[in-house]
Design a protein around this motif. Structure first.
Motif, PDB file in Angstrom:
ATOM      1  N   GLY A 279       4.152   0.297  -3.152  1.00 19.85           N
ATOM      2  CA  GLY A 279       3.163   1.353  -3.308  1.00 19.85           C
ATOM      3  C   GLY A 279       3.853   2.688  -3.475  1.00 19.85           C
ATOM      4  N   ASP A 280       3.089   3.765  -3.356  1.00 21.98           N
ATOM      5  CA  ASP A 280       3.626   5.119  -3.472  1.00 21.98           C
ATOM      6  C   ASP A 280       4.041   5.635  -2.102  1.00 21.98           C
ATOM      7  OD1 ASP A 280       3.005   5.000  -6.154  1.00 21.98           O
ATOM      8  OD2 ASP A 280       1.151   6.156  -5.969  1.00 21.98           O
ATOM      9  N   ALA A 281       4.867   6.685  -2.110  1.00 26.21           N
ATOM     10  CA  ALA A 281       5.288   7.339  -0.875  1.00 26.21           C
ATOM     11  C   ALA A 281       5.003   8.826  -0.979  1.00 26.21           C
ATOM     12  CB  ALA A 281       6.771   7.105  -0.618  1.00 26.21           C
ATOM     13  N   PHE A 282       4.376   9.366   0.069  1.00 22.52           N
ATOM     14  CA  PHE A 282       4.132  10.799   0.191  1.00 22.52           C
ATOM     15  C   PHE A 282       4.984  11.289   1.357  1.00 22.52           C
ATOM     16  CE2 PHE A 282       0.442   8.969  -1.794  1.00 22.52           C
ATOM     17  CZ  PHE A 282       0.014   9.907  -2.727  1.00 22.52           C
ATOM     18  N   SER A 283       6.035  12.039   1.065  1.00 20.92           N
ATOM     19  CA  SER A 283       6.948  12.486   2.116  1.00 20.92           C
ATOM     20  C   SER A 283       7.784  13.651   1.612  1.00 20.92           C
ATOM     21  CB  SER A 283       7.873  11.337   2.545  1.00 20.92           C
ATOM     22  OG  SER A 283       8.720  10.938   1.475  1.00 20.92           O
ATOM     23  N   LYS A 284       8.484  14.312   2.563  1.00 20.41           N
ATOM     24  CA  LYS A 284       9.378  15.394   2.167  1.00 20.41           C
ATOM     25  C   LYS A 284      10.575  14.855   1.394  1.00 20.41           C
ATOM     26  CE  LYS A 284       8.312  18.637   5.919  1.00 20.41           C
ATOM     27  NZ  LYS A 284       8.867  19.361   7.093  1.00 20.41           N
ATOM     28  N   VAL A 285      11.128  13.728   1.870  1.00 19.84           N
ATOM     29  CA  VAL A 285      12.328  13.139   1.268  1.00 19.84           C
ATOM     30  C   VAL A 285      12.147  11.629   1.230  1.00 19.84           C
ATOM     31  CG1 VAL A 285      14.832  12.873   1.458  1.00 19.84           C
ATOM     32  CG2 VAL A 285      13.761  15.010   2.197  1.00 19.84           C
ATOM     33  N   LEU A 286      12.677  10.997   0.198  1.00 26.03           N
ATOM     34  CA  LEU A 286      12.701   9.533   0.112  1.00 26.03           C
ATOM     35  C   LEU A 286      14.131   9.083  -0.129  1.00 26.03           C
ATOM     36  CD1 LEU A 286      11.386   6.718  -0.095  1.00 26.03           C
ATOM     37  CD2 LEU A 286      11.101   7.148  -2.549  1.00 26.03           C
ATOM     38  N   THR A 287      14.623   8.185   0.750  1.00 26.68           N
ATOM     39  CA  THR A 287      15.927   7.560   0.575  1.00 26.68           C
ATOM     40  C   THR A 287      15.702   6.073   0.354  1.00 26.68           C
ATOM     41  OG1 THR A 287      16.963   9.182   2.039  1.00 26.68           O
ATOM     42  CG2 THR A 287      18.186   7.171   1.597  1.00 26.68           C
TER      43      THR A 287
ATOM     44  N   GLY B 245       0.842  -1.184   0.000  1.00 28.22           N
ATOM     45  CA  GLY B 245       0.000   0.000   0.000  1.00 28.22           C
ATOM     46  C   GLY B 245       0.878   1.234   0.000  1.00 28.22           C
ATOM     47  N   ASP B 246       0.274   2.396   0.155  1.00 28.77           N
ATOM     48  CA  ASP B 246       1.008   3.656   0.130  1.00 28.77           C
ATOM     49  C   ASP B 246       1.404   4.076   1.536  1.00 28.77           C
ATOM     50  OD1 ASP B 246       0.474   3.658  -2.595  1.00 28.77           O
ATOM     51  OD2 ASP B 246      -1.346   4.863  -2.359  1.00 28.77           O
ATOM     52  N   VAL B 247       2.463   4.897   1.624  1.00 29.89           N
ATOM     53  CA  VAL B 247       2.940   5.394   2.902  1.00 29.89           C
ATOM     54  C   VAL B 247       2.950   6.915   2.868  1.00 29.89           C
ATOM     55  CG1 VAL B 247       5.358   5.216   2.177  1.00 29.89           C
ATOM     56  CG2 VAL B 247       4.807   5.361   4.613  1.00 29.89           C
ATOM     57  N   TYR B 248       2.529   7.526   3.996  1.00 28.55           N
ATOM     58  CA  TYR B 248       2.638   8.969   4.172  1.00 28.55           C
ATOM     59  C   TYR B 248       3.538   9.229   5.360  1.00 28.55           C
ATOM     60  CZ  TYR B 248       1.656  13.678   5.800  1.00 28.55           C
ATOM     61  OH  TYR B 248       1.809  14.963   6.225  1.00 28.55           O
ATOM     62  N   CYS B 249       4.448  10.180   5.213  1.00 28.04           N
ATOM     63  CA  CYS B 249       5.318  10.580   6.303  1.00 28.04           C
ATOM     64  C   CYS B 249       5.455  12.088   6.269  1.00 28.04           C
ATOM     65  CB  CYS B 249       6.681   9.913   6.185  1.00 28.04           C
ATOM     66  SG  CYS B 249       7.836  10.398   7.488  1.00 28.04           S
ATOM     67  N   ALA B 250       5.248  12.737   7.419  1.00 27.14           N
ATOM     68  CA  ALA B 250       5.336  14.187   7.473  1.00 27.14           C
ATOM     69  C   ALA B 250       6.760  14.677   7.237  1.00 27.14           C
ATOM     70  CB  ALA B 250       4.823  14.686   8.817  1.00 27.14           C
ATOM     71  N   ASP B 251       7.750  13.799   7.465  1.00 22.63           N
ATOM     72  CA  ASP B 251       9.151  14.179   7.255  1.00 22.63           C
ATOM     73  C   ASP B 251       9.764  13.292   6.170  1.00 22.63           C
ATOM     74  OD1 ASP B 251       9.389  16.352   9.119  1.00 22.63           O
ATOM     75  OD2 ASP B 251       9.252  14.882  10.728  1.00 22.63           O
ATOM     76  N   GLY B 252      10.842  12.575   6.505  1.00 26.50           N
ATOM     77  CA  GLY B 252      11.529  11.782   5.493  1.00 26.50           C
ATOM     78  C   GLY B 252      11.339  10.293   5.692  1.00 26.50           C
TER      79      GLY B 252
END
Length: 229
Positions: free
Chosen positions: A76-84, A60-67
Motif C-alpha cells: 500500500g501507500d505510506a504517509f510519513s516524514k521519511v521512508l526507508t 493497506g496504507d500506513v501513516y506514521c507521524a515520524d519515519g
C-alpha cells in the motif's frame, strides 16, 4: 467532470450538466455538483517512528507521524516524514493525509449496545456474547480461548498471554480500545476483526504467531517487536 480539490488530496469535486440540443441550442438544462471524499485505507497508524519488522505483512496504507523503516511487506501507500526501504505503493508526506484520529476513548458508549463488565485480572476459556461493550476498569489479561463479540474497552493495559483469542466487532462498533499498552506474549492465535485503538504502545513478541488485525490498528505511540528476557 471530476477534479481534485487543490487543498485536500482526498476530496474530489464532481460537476455534471445535462441538456438536449435543439436547433444548436441547449434546452432542458439541469446541473449537478457535489464533493466526493475518498479516504486512503489506513490499516496501520502510529504516532512515533515505526520499524516494520521482517515477519510483518500490511495490506493497506500506513501513516506514521515520524519515519517508517520497512523491513517487512507493506502492500500500500505510506504517509510519513521519511521512508526507508521499499513499498508496493507510493510514499507521501505525512501532512498529505487529512484523516483524523478515531473518536474512541475510555468514555466510549454506544446506545445500541449495553455495557457489561469484564475483568479486571485474568479471563480464560470463556465466550462473551451477545455483542456488548465489554468494559474493564483496570488491567486485563487474556488467557486461552477467549471469544469476545462486540467491543472490548480496557481502561488499563491489555496483555494477551494465551492462545486462540478472538475479538469480533459488531455493527457500528470498534473492536478494541486500550487506554494503556497492548502486549502480545509468546502465543499462537490472536485475531481482532474491526478497528483497534491503543493509546500506548503495541508490543508483540518475536515468538508470537497467528496475530492479525482484519480492519485497522491505530496506536498513538508505535508498534514494536519484543524478545524474551
Amino acid at each position: 467532470h471530476v477534479t481534485r480539490d487543490a487543498t485536500d488530496r482526498c476530496t474530489y469535486v464532481v460537476t455534471c450538466e445535462a441538456y438536449r440540443m435543439k436547433n444548436a441550442e441547449k434546452t432542458g438544462r439541469s446541473q449537478l455538483s457535489a464533493e466526493l471524499r475518498l479516504n486512503p485505507y489506513i490499516a496501520l497508524w502510529t504516532g512515533a517512528d515505526l520499524v516494520f519488522r521482517p515477519r510483518c505483512v500490511l495490506q493497506g496504507d500506513v501513516y506514521c507521524a515520524d519515519g517508517v523503516t520497512n523491513l517487512g511487506a507493506i502492500d500500500g501507500d505510506a504517509f510519513s516524514k521519511v521512508l526507508t526501504g521499499s513499498i508496493s505503493g507510493r510514499h507521501n508526506a505525512a501532512t498529505d493525509l487529512s484523516l483524523g484520529w478515531p473518536p474512541v476513548t475510555s468514555a466510549y458508549v454506544n446506545p445500541d449496545y449495553n455495557p457489561a463488565p469484564i475483568g479486571p485480572g485474568v479471563v480464560a476459556e470463556a465466550a462473551y456474547t451477545p455483542a456488548r461493550v465489554w468494559h474493564c476498569p483496570g488491567n486485563l489479561v487474556l488467557g486461552n480461548n477467549v471469544a469476545i463479540d462486540g467491543m472490548l474497552l480496557v481502561e488499563g493495559s491489555l496483555t494477551v498471554a494465551g492462545n486462540g483469542n478472538r475479538i469480533t466487532a459488531a455493527k457500528n462498533l470498534p473492536a478494541l480500545y486500550v487506554h494503556g499498552d497492548l502486549v502480545v506474549e509468546e502465543i499462537n492465535g490472536f485475531a481482532v476483526e474491526g478497528l483497534a485503538v491503543v493509546d500506548g504502545d503495541v508490543k508483540i513478541s518475536a515468538a508470537a504467531s497467528g496475530v492479525r488485525v482484519l480492519g485497522a490498528l491505530f496506536t498513538r505511540k508505535t508498534l514494536v517487536e519484543t524478545a524474551s528476557d
